[in-house]
Design an enzyme around this catalytic site. Sequence first.
Site, PDB file in Angstrom:
ATOM      1  CB  SER A   1      -0.965  -0.051   1.186  1.00  0.00           C
ATOM      2  OG  SER A   1      -2.018   0.866   1.041  1.00  0.00           O
TER       3      SER A   1
ATOM      4  CD  GLU B   1      -5.420  -4.135  -3.943  1.00  0.00           C
ATOM      5  OE1 GLU B   1      -5.497  -3.871  -2.731  1.00  0.00           O
ATOM      6  OE2 GLU B   1      -4.375  -4.497  -4.505  1.00  0.00           O
TER       7      GLU B   1
ATOM      8  CG  HIS C   1      -5.734  -2.508   0.246  1.00  0.00           C
ATOM      9  ND1 HIS C   1      -4.735  -2.442  -0.693  1.00  0.00           N
ATOM     10  CD2 HIS C   1      -5.365  -1.672   1.253  1.00  0.00           C
ATOM     11  CE1 HIS C   1      -3.802  -1.594  -0.284  1.00  0.00           C
ATOM     12  NE2 HIS C   1      -4.168  -1.114   0.891  1.00  0.00           N
TER      13      HIS C   1
END
Length: 506
Positions: free
Chosen positions: A188, A316, A412
């Site tokens: 990320s 995600e 995610h």
Amino acid sequence: MSAVPQVRTTAGVVRGRTEDGLAVFRGIPYAEPPIGEARFQAPRPVRGWDGVREGYAFGPPAPQDVNMAGRGGGEFLMDTGDDWLTVNVWTPDPDPAARRPVMVWIHGGAYKLGFSGSPGYDARHIARDGDVVFVSLNYRLGVEGFLLIDGAPANRGLLDQVAALEWVRENITAFGGDPGQVTVLGDSAGAGSIAALLAMPSAAGLFRRAVGQSVPGTFFSDALARDVATALAAEAGLRPTARDLSGVDPRKLPAAGQALDSKMRQYEDRWGSFAHTLSLFSPVVDGEVLPAAPWQALARGAGRDVELIVGHNRDEWRTFLLFTGQLGKITEEQAAEALRLFGPGEDGERAYRAAFPDASAEELYELVQTDWLFRMPTLHLAEAQVAGGGQAYLYELTWQSPGSGGVMRACHGLDGPLLFGTYDAHLGPLAIGPEPTAEARDLTSQIRTAWTSFATSGTPGWPAYDSQQRLTRVFDAPPSVTAYPDETSRRLWQDHVFEALPLLTA
């Protein structure tokens, strides 16, 4: 290996502990605390110490958005020391002759939260199973690390990461590592940081390989970053200058960001799509610290000497649907707005609806944001690396996680607990469940083996990406190698150019 391992660094001797057959050192400073005259400045070399410094406890986290502390475990926010710039080392043996590969982890957290000492980043399994030296680090976040203000260098959080990598270059041999075999990896915002490092002259030569897990596409232009800083400082009744902001306790400034978070949509005419995101902070293409956005820099060859793995997860945006309480509640109006804001080109809504005619409102809402923020920026980064003469390996995690009734899918952040094997931390309990299944453990073995093999040899176990075959490793049960799986989205975005986000009106 000694029962009480000690290592001499350039600043002094540090004592660690033996844990599970590893020597572990925590909280070693790589720069001076960025407070007082050093606040909002580039990191300064750490002063040496006499005697032996105990490296038993993680250094304190940087000041951050406490509203989002759940990602890393809110208990660490009770630690209020100022020595934020520290590293931690897990090593099979601190023998300078060992020369093991080195892996350096940069945590994520929207550039405004996170902590290398979080239980989810316990690296014992990676260091032991992969026979590598593993390093993690803290860096400045939010206002302290990324707000573009007068009287301060841009991207201070990235400069902290460079300083930590310089510490690795100068000290890791004493911990049994090879400074010529350094792999940086992160997820990320950590992956976004790595994309930035690939484009930064000050980071050149500090690492040989890189792994970016879910690279976010948000990088700010100088003009946008200054406008955001003006709005944020105004929440505290201040100007966006180092002089003004230095008068506020660093632990109180995140509150100004939280106040502005709730008003971001009011700035849509100036900030565009970014006004509808979940974080005020991103690296700034300032022309000096970061001369160009990663896609342009890599296409021009900035990363050609670095071997690169990049990839994303199939679903995600599921994580953010859950965290914002929107799962199962997206309306047609919300889907239309998301398609307008985040779809490529002038008519992204029409393009998405034509490409995915059977998709529901929620599926379209999720898909376009997954593509805009993570999947397509990651894919385009691989393509830029190859265009610039470098080597890239592409992957996608598609495993449908079983926790919470299966609603999280390949969301995610799922790759974090799978890589580290810390199933009881971060998203592990929600996505994987109370006990890891055999499939989850198999995914851990797949990902960890690929990453440590890459750190050791430069090859993760599948073919490099190219613009003809587009071969991609799919992490699933079972795994496979195939042409890029998300071909419909790829075609929708093939003419889009990811670059620094502009300020729309002055």
